[in-house]
Design an enzyme around this catalytic site. Structure first.
Site, short mmCIF file in Angstrom:
data_model
loop_
_atom_site.label_atom_id
_atom_site.label_comp_id
_atom_site.label_asym_id
_atom_site.label_seq_id
_atom_site.Cartn_x
_atom_site.Cartn_y
_atom_site.Cartn_z
N SER A 65 -1.36 15.65 -32.23
CA SER A 65 -1.08 15.08 -33.54
C SER A 65 -0.34 13.76 -33.39
O SER A 65 0.04 13.37 -32.28
CB SER A 65 -0.25 16.06 -34.37
OG SER A 65 1.04 16.13 -33.84
N LYS A 66 -0.12 13.14 -34.53
CA LYS A 66 0.52 11.81 -34.58
C LYS A 66 1.79 11.73 -33.73
O LYS A 66 2.09 10.70 -33.15
CB LYS A 66 0.89 11.48 -36.04
CG LYS A 66 -0.30 10.98 -36.82
CD LYS A 66 -0.37 9.45 -36.82
CE LYS A 66 -1.62 8.95 -37.47
NZ LYS A 66 -2.45 8.14 -36.59
N ARG A 67 2.55 12.85 -33.70
CA ARG A 67 3.83 12.75 -32.97
C ARG A 67 3.62 12.57 -31.47
O ARG A 67 4.56 12.27 -30.74
CB ARG A 67 4.76 13.91 -33.31
CG ARG A 67 4.44 15.19 -32.61
CD ARG A 67 5.22 16.35 -33.20
NE ARG A 67 4.51 17.57 -32.91
CZ ARG A 67 4.63 18.23 -31.77
NH1 ARG A 67 5.46 17.80 -30.84
NH2 ARG A 67 3.94 19.33 -31.55
#
Ligand code: GLU
Length: 501
Positions: A262-264
């Site tokens: 994911s984005k993180r």
């Protein structure tokens, strides 16, 4: 089953599809699905269809639709049929195919494979709670299955809203997955599911089957998050009297810590990677090898090689871990292979964004200087800055390095040699020769090795590390070089004077 084996993994008449929902930009996971479909189609001499699954109109957006097309084109994964290129099986957007879904609903109703259901959301919830409390599967209890045609007509005429449910047949559903092998689902756990909603929309499972049948898809290659949908889809194919495609469900991409990517974890969409300066060929190479490897041990493969070698049945079912270091390493290899003019074209927007501009005659030598350093194109400004920044070698933290024993002799010699440069900038080869002339002259004066290179580098660039010296000679510009040598000479003279007995 569609298609027949013909050896070497080649199957005739192959039609695959990539079917993104345009609810966001193209994620690397979806790009890998597109790639496996593309490789399989090309390997078999088949057809790849692009179908935009925009039935969820609230979440779908035409800007995403356009960005997905752009990202696929950027990756060179152009479909043979799709909303942009057309084809004989269109429309290729689900929002334009309602008439086909409606006809299929009618067909299932007529055959007794579907029925209207008037049960309200609240009643369904209540029943579900009751079943769960008793430890039973919360499947629909078929209250509306036995309604007579007259009652249905009456309730509809009275304005009651109905969904259309599929009547799930009894027995197990088994299919041979191209990646996972045999998979069996018991229909006991599958309640009569909705195929048409009260708002007139159609469910994902239903629309997909109508489309896969209508587009004569022979192989469905998609992520394993869709495995449980496959049982429902196979039931629908059979009820519609259509031949089912074969299925291959590949694993999902995980982050190194085992969680969903994911984005993180950094960049996740193809657009993110493009903006950072990854090359499409490196992305494709990397994504292809996430769960599969050709027999050859190498890591770098062109698209043509991937196509020639691809075998969906050799794709691993283990989760694929996204290893950005490997991607970086591959990207660096692809950058090193570019023609210098092409590399300049690719780094120019990154330079412009950082406010850096190279003079046309300076471009080739500077681009060549940074080519071996870049991991991504976005690194270019960091490496190019030294060639364009205004700086004073006598004011930098490493200015002390200008004060080596014979540096004034060295800088005088350098002035003499560089003044004779035939043009402001020099191509790498000529710059190398110019530097060699200086090195020889300095040697005659007993100046060599570190005592030569270190002060000279600082005088030229005001830094104690950076590109090969000859690139500085060729790419800094003669007037800059001479001005800096003058400053360096004055600095050495001031120092000597201050320290003379
Ligand atoms: N539209 C679905 C998705 O984006 C894919 C459907 C399919 O491949 O069957 O997840």
């Amino acid at each position: 089953m569609a298609g027949g084996g013909e050896g070497n993994g080649v199957v005739s008449g192959v039609r695959v599809r990539f079917a993104p929902s345009p609810t966001g930009s193209l994620h690397v996971g979806s790009a890998r699905t597109a790639l496996y479909n593309f490789l399989y189609a090309r390997h078999c001499g088949g057809t790849m269809v692009l179908r935009i699954e925009d039935t969820d109109l609230k979440r779908s957006d035409t800007t995403h639709d356009a960005s997905i097309l752009r990202d696929l084109t950027w990756l060179r994964l152009q479909a043979d049929e799709g909303p942009d290129v057309g084809g004989e099986y269109g429309p290729y957007r689900q929002s334009r195919r309602a008439h086909l879904y409606e006809a299929a609903v009618d067909k299932l109703l007529a055959k007794g494979w579907a029925y209207p259901c008037f049960c309200s959301q609240e009643v369904l919830e209540e029943r579900k709670e009751r079943l769960l409390a008793r430890g039973e599967m919360p499947v629909y209890d078929r209250t509306c299955l036995g309604l007579s045609a007259a009652e249905i007509e009456m309730r509809l005429a009275a304005g009651e809203k109905a969904v259309i449910r599929f009547r799930v047949p009894e027995g197990d559903v088994t299919f041979e997955d191209l990646i996972h092998g045999s998979i069996t689902f018991s229909s006991d756990v599958i309640g009569d599911f909705i195929i048409k909603r009260t708002d007139g929309g159609y469910s994902y499972n239903f629309a997909v089957v109508v489309d896969d049948a209508g587009m004569e898809i022979t192989h469905v290659i998609r992520g394993e998050d869709h495995i449980t949908n496959t049982a429902r889809q196979l039931m629908l194919f059979s009820a519609l009297g259509e031949p089912a495609p074969r299925y291959g469900h590949h694993s999902l991409i995980l982050a190194p810590d085992g969680s969903k990517l994911s984005k993180r974890h950094g960049a996740t969409s193809i657009g993110d990677f493009r903006a950072l300066g990854y090359l499409p060929a490196a992305m494709v190479n990397y994504l292809a090898l996430l769960s599969w490897h050709p027999a050859d041990e190498r890591d770098k493969f062109s698209l043509a090689e991937l196509i020639a070698e691809f075998d969906i049945e050799k794709v691993s079912k283990s989760p694929a871990v996204f290893d950005v270091q490997k991607l970086d390493w591959l990207n660096g290899l692809y950058i090193r292979e570019l023609e210098v003019a092409e590399l300049y074209r690719l780094i120019e927007p990154h330079l412009a964004e950082a406010g850096l501009r190279l003079a046309p005659v300076q471009r080739e030598v500077v681009t060549e200087a940074v080519q071996s350093k870049l991991t991504v194109l976005g690194d270019a400004p960091d490496y190019v800055a030294v060639f364009v920044e205004e700086t004073d070698p006598t004011a930098c933290p490493c200015a002390d390095g200008l004060l080596a024993a014979d540096s004034d002799t060295l800088f005088d010699l350098a002035r003499e040699v560089f003044s004779a440069m035939p043009s402001e900038y020099l191509p790498a080869k000529e710059a190398q020769e110019t530097l060699r002339t200086l090195v020889e002259k300095a040697k005659e004066q007993g100046i060599k090795g570190k005592a030569l290179y270190h002060p000279l580098r600082i005088a030229l660039s005001a830094r104690d590390e950076g590109p090969e010296l000859f690139y500085l000679v060729g790419g800094l510009g003669r007037s800059t070089i001479l001005a800096r040598l003058d400053e360096a000479l004055a600095y050495v003279a001031r120092y000597k004077e201050a320290n003379s007995p």
